[in-house]
Write an enzyme that holds these catalytic residues in place. Structure first.
Site, PDB file in Angstrom:
ATOM      1  N   PRO A   2       0.838  -1.213   0.000  1.00 61.08           N
ATOM      2  CA  PRO A   2       0.000   0.000   0.000  1.00 61.08           C
ATOM      3  C   PRO A   2       0.872   1.262   0.000  1.00 61.08           C
ATOM      4  O   PRO A   2       1.846   1.338   0.746  1.00 61.08           O
ATOM      5  CB  PRO A   2      -0.793  -0.110   1.302  1.00 61.08           C
ATOM      6  N   GLU A   3       0.523   2.206  -0.862  1.00 57.46           N
ATOM      7  CA  GLU A   3       1.263   3.460  -0.960  1.00 57.46           C
ATOM      8  C   GLU A   3       0.342   4.605  -0.534  1.00 57.46           C
ATOM      9  O   GLU A   3      -0.754   4.355  -0.037  1.00 57.46           O
ATOM     10  CB  GLU A   3       1.767   3.643  -2.403  1.00 57.46           C
TER      11      GLU A   3
END
Ligand SMILES: [Zn+2]
Length: 274
Positions: A2-3
């Protein structure tokens, strides 16, 4: 992993449901998911705490509590933070469960265990080196193209490596580095310090556009990412280059290339990106 857009989606979804709630119980299924302080101290300190705000910094979810304490969640590679009804069956790899005073449960699940939970004041976490120093937020309106140019100046590393460096710019990972570089028509393997101001301006705009569009589409579920309700994002359907090595470029039709930079695979178009 996840960014920024995925973490932002989770934080924004949880905010209205967590602010004003009190944590009434905390149970750890896998103690070492807590990296700071000691797990017993963590559990003891977090119980009875009122949640005052939910935010994000880089790839970190910041759940602020009273007394300037912050419950920090980093999702690592496969972390999922979910708000559920306690009757929902507990899935495998659930490492922490927080019961809230409205009867809901906040659960942290992480099959690969690269994520972490932290608790402390921001300064204590910095001093304990539990949280690294993070660069500016690329979508912050106060972060201009000139600021990005200053971050790149004198850097001998490749642009892709600098984009992944969280101390240079916070929140960008492999997906949005590749997407932004494609949109800015820049090869990932150029030396960051040699980019012209004009190129950096293009990249600055491309970063903002890619990240804001991904937030609008609730993130990219390219692997195990799910939102706070367990749902998929939609941005994975719209990615231009990430995960598409060998497939035709949407702009020119030529096959996309793959190179390894900073230990990560980078996909780009040799024709469209210079
Ligand atoms: Zn192309």
């Amino acid at each position: 992993m996840p960014e920024l857009p995925e973490v932002e989606t989770i934080a924004a979804d949880l905010r209205p449901h967590l602010v004003g709630r009190t944590i009434v119980r905390c149970e750890l299924g896998f103690r070492t998911i807590v990296r700071h302080p000691e797990p017993e101290v963590f559990v003891h300190s977090v119980v009875g705490m009122l949640i005052t705000s939910v935010g994000r910094r880089g790839k970190y979810i910041l759940i602020k509590l009273v007394d300037e304490l912050v419950l920090v969640v980093h999702l690592g590679m496969s972390g999922q933070l979910r708000l559920v009804d306690p009757a929902t069956p507990l899935p495998n790899h659930t490492h922490a469960v927080f019961d809230l005073d409205d009867g809901k449960q906040l659960r942290y699940r992480d099959p690969r265990r690269f994520g972490r939970l932290l608790l402390g004041t921001e300064s204590a976490l910095r001093n304990a080196r539990a949280m690294p120093r993070l660069g500016p937020e690329p979508i912050d309106p106060g972060f201009g193209a000139d600021d990005l140019y200053q971050r790149f100046r004198n850097r001998k590393a490749l642009i892709k490596a600098v984009l992944l460096d969280q101390s240079a710019i916070a929140g960008v990972g492999n997906i949005y580095a590749d997407e932004s570089l494609h949109l800015a028509r820049l090869r990932p393997d150029r030396i960051a310090g040699r980019l012209s101001k004009k190129s950096v301006r293009r990249l600055h705009e491309a970063l903002r556009v890619s990240l804001l569009l991904a937030i609008k589409n609730r993130g990219s579920s390219v692997d195990s990412y799910r939102d706070a309700w367990g749902e998929f994002g939609e941005q994975q359907e719209r990615l231009q280059v990430y995960g598409r090595a060998g497939e035709p470029c949407f702009t020119c039709g030529r096959p996309l290339s793959l190179v390894r930079i900073a230990g990560r695979s980078s996909v780009f178009c040799r024709h469209c990106q210079r």
